[in-house]
Design an enzyme around this catalytic site. Structure first.
Site, PDB file in Angstrom:
ATOM      1  N   CYS A 129       0.833  -1.197   0.000  1.00 56.19           N
ATOM      2  CA  CYS A 129       0.000   0.000   0.000  1.00 56.19           C
ATOM      3  C   CYS A 129       0.872   1.253   0.000  1.00 56.19           C
ATOM      4  O   CYS A 129       1.926   1.259   0.609  1.00 56.19           O
ATOM      5  CB  CYS A 129      -0.825   0.016   1.282  1.00 56.19           C
TER       6      CYS A 129
ATOM      7  N   ILE B 256       6.618 -14.286  -3.096  1.00 58.71           N
ATOM      8  CA  ILE B 256       6.536 -12.877  -3.415  1.00 58.71           C
ATOM      9  C   ILE B 256       5.088 -12.424  -3.611  1.00 58.71           C
ATOM     10  O   ILE B 256       4.209 -13.234  -3.871  1.00 58.71           O
ATOM     11  CB  ILE B 256       7.280 -12.555  -4.759  1.00 58.71           C
TER      12      ILE B 256
END
Ligand SMILES: Cc1cc2nc3c(=O)[nH]c(=O)nc-3n(C[C@H](O)[C@H](O)[C@H](O)COP(=O)(O)OP(=O)(O)OC[C@H]3O[C@@H](n4cnc5c(N)ncnc54)[C@H](O)[C@@H]3O)c2cc1C
Ligand SMILES: Cc1cc2nc3c(=O)[nH]c(=O)nc-3n(C[C@H](O)[C@H](O)[C@H](O)COP(=O)(O)O)c2cc1C
Ligand code: FES
Lengths: 306, 257
Positions: free
Chosen positions: A129, A190
């Site tokens: 974010c 990932i």
């Protein structure tokens, strides 16, 4: 043979989990599979307030993969507690809550709200974010910031704390070291890679927000390589993820150095696939005389140029 | 809802544009209702990767066979068009809700644009069998693209062509406008087709004070309500998932931009 995996103060009964954002809160899949065969369910990202997410189109298929721009749409922590936890609590599998926020306080507040709930096994911190306090740069692309936020979260919980790494960086090992210094119990490796698809007939990007995160089998070699690199840079466990569809794919991650794995995008294609992978790993371990998950790590380096 | 490997029993062109595929669907998979859809996987490999959503166009409980009308658009539909009877596909369903949101209406006008014909005919047959009055309005670009008329055998059907080469000259909403007011009085509209057609049908329903149920299309990754990729906006600002909150919506609750 022992399939269990220790992460911080917690133990997962087997290494196979299902990835955040690809499994909802578990319930939808109960109709087609046995959820108790999973080691962990990583929930959709949870933020303090509910989020609407991005405009549509949010998804597009790519060669052996997909782009998504969901924008972390979620029900918010209160609704998660009242509507989603009761179902998850009834399962014989660990609930790992994927946490997201736009300030460091946001992240800590989600954890504080959940930490007393026994059936919340641990947290996976999603750093993809933009950080509003730091001018919108992503939390996950600066090692010092990863260290700081991990330290802050370590201060509010004793439960297993995993930091999910973004591959959209020059040196992912440096990011992993930041998480380890901050006190993380594991890193997940990932998240998606930023990509773009252009509709040539309309001369515009297919995804409304222009770019999206690439996932699926297309990214598997990158995930395996980064897992290999990160597991050699830190001493805490690595949870490997990216493009896993079956036992063999999961074994690649374990051989690269992961202690656990997650199935993501493939849940959309074959919703029951994850339930057979733990048994497949057990079978491989029996055939190769591998006693514990920890024993995978040394196998690759025995080979000359592994 | 079930995830099954099933055999294709028929797959044929029904117009220069449309094909119809039939496949085994055992009763215990769950009886498909008109408006519901399934997620189809036609490959063992990772390309194309995602399943694709398609609406049922019919179900025969005696033969335990389901049908779907489709149009070749990209890779998956090209591959589907090459499937021969006897070959298998993977199907996950039935998914989503069905037409008849407040129970079965007494009087229905069912409007189809393009490949939306499949679920509209399924709904119309179902409603007619239950004894309600139903009229179908189906729009095509031109006469040559109109499929095998046997598809709507036994149903009162108005065919519209954009170029006027057969039936009513104009689009489906032009046709609705041309009907005597009494024909539409108290009728419920059902609509499936491209978004601009759904929007026009919705506006028409608003003008006439009719309830209109639309079948909405969005890009889907999972079809199960978990990826949150397939959302549309409601008039109250809330984002809802087409796959699990729909695909059928009362057009009055959606935000039409
Ligand atoms: C609930 C629902 C029911 C559907 N029912 C039918 C049906 O009965 N018959 C039928 O032929 N098709 C139906 N569709 C559309 C169908 O899913 C697409 O035609 C299919 O995904 C095309 O796949 P492809 O690989 O051939 O093409 P792709 O290469 O994936 O796409 C080709 C083109 O079609 C567009 N497209 C792809 N998927 C969708 C979608 N979900 N909605 C709108 N446009 C799309 C793309 O933007 C692109 O321009 C339905 C879609 C939904 C959401
Ligand atoms: C539709 C979608 C939504 C996702 N949402 C989240 C999320 O909320 N939080 C998160 O940490 N990762 C999220 N991810 C990333 C996945 O958890 C995973 O890291 C990535 O997809 C790579 O794994 P895969 O190739 O197996 O899918 C999402 C991925 C997809 C495809
Ligand atoms: S397609 Fe995934 S939520 Fe609707």
């Amino acid at each position: 043979m022992d399939l269990s995996v220790r992460i911080g103060k917690g133990v997962l009964k087997n290494p196979v989990g299902v990835a955040s954002g690809t499994f909802g809160y578990g319930q939808e899949f109960a109709q087609v599979m046995d959820l108790d065969k999973l080691g962990a369910i990583y929930t959709k990202a949870i933020s303090m307030e509910p989020r609407r997410g991005n405009p549509t189109p949010r998804i597009v298929e790519t060669p052996s993969g997909m782009l998504n721009s969901i924008g972390l749409a979620n029900v918010g922590v209160e609704k998660f507690v009242t509507d989603k936890i009761p179902f998850l609590a009834g399962l014989d599998t660990a609930t790992v809550v994927n946490v997201v926020g736009t300030t460091m306080d946001d992240y800590c507040n989600v954890i504080k709200r959940l930490d007393d709930i026994d059936t919340v096994w641990g947290y996976e911190i999603n750093l993809s974010c933009p950080n509003v306090e730091a001018g919108g740069i992503q939390f996950g692309t600066d090692a010092a910031m990863i260290e700081e936020i991990t330290t802050r979260m370590r201060g509010v919980t004793e439960k297993p704390l995993m930091v999910k790494l973004s591959p959209n960086v020059t040196d992912i090992a440096e990011m992993a070291r930041g998480a380890e210094r901050g006190g993380a119990d594991a890193v997940t490796c990932i998240n998606t890679l930023v990509g773009m698809v252009i509709d040539t007939a309309r001369q515009q990007t297919v995804i409304a927000r222009k770019t999206g995160g690439l996932s699926g089998p297309a990214i598997r070699p990158i995930g395996v390589r980064m897992t290999h690199e990160v597991s050699r840079a830190i001493s805490i466990p690595v949870v490997g993820i990216g493009g896993i569809t079956n036992t063999d794919d999961a074994l690649q991650y374990l051989l690269a150095g992961a202690k656990a794995v997650q199935v993501g995008t493939w849940n959309f294609v074959e919703p029951a696939a994850s339930q057979d992978i733990a048994a497949g790993i057990a079978d491989y371990m029996a055939r190769h005389g591998i006693a514990r998950i920890d024993d995978f790590a040394a196998l690759l380096d025995r080979r000359k140029d592994g | 809802m079930q995830d099954q490997t099933v055999r294709v029993t028929a797959n044929r062109a029904i117009s220069p544009d449309f094909l119809e595929v039939e496949f085994e669907w055992r009763r215990d998979f769950g009886l498909p209702a008109p408006g519901q859809f399934f997620e189809l996987r036609i490959t063992e490999t990772t390309a194309p990767l995602l399943r694709r959503p398609y609406a049922f166009s019919g179900y025969d409980p005696d033969r335990q066979v389901a049908a779907m009308v489709y149009q070749v658009r990209g890779q998956s539909t090209q591959m589907l068009a090459r499937r021969e009877p006897g070959q298998t596909v993977r199907v996950l369903g039935p998914l989503g809700n069905a037409f008849g949101l407040d129970g079965r209406p007494e009087k229905v006008v069912a409007v189809a644009g393009g490949v939306g014909l499949g679920p509209i005919l399924f709904a119309a047959r179902d409603i007619a069998a239950a004894g309600s009055a139903v009229r179908v309005v189906a729009g095509f670009r031109t006469r040559d693209l109109i499929p095998d008329r046997g598809l709507w055998h036994g149903l009162e059907t108005a065919v519209c062509t954009d170029d006027g080469s057969e039936g009513f000259a104009g689009n489906v909403v032009d046709h609705l406008r041309s009907l005597p007011a009494a024909d539409l009085d108290g009728a419920r509209l059902l609509a499936c087709g491209p978004m601009p057609m759904l929007a026009a049908t919705h506006r028409f329903a608003q003008e006439r004070g009719l309830v209109c149920e639309v079948s909405v299309e969005e890009m889907m990754a999972c079809g199960l309500g978990v990826c949150v990729g397939c959302v549309v906006e409601r008039a109250d600002g809330e984002m809802v998932r087409v796959c699990t909150d729909g695909p059928i919506f009362d057009s009055g609750v959606l935000a039409w931009t």
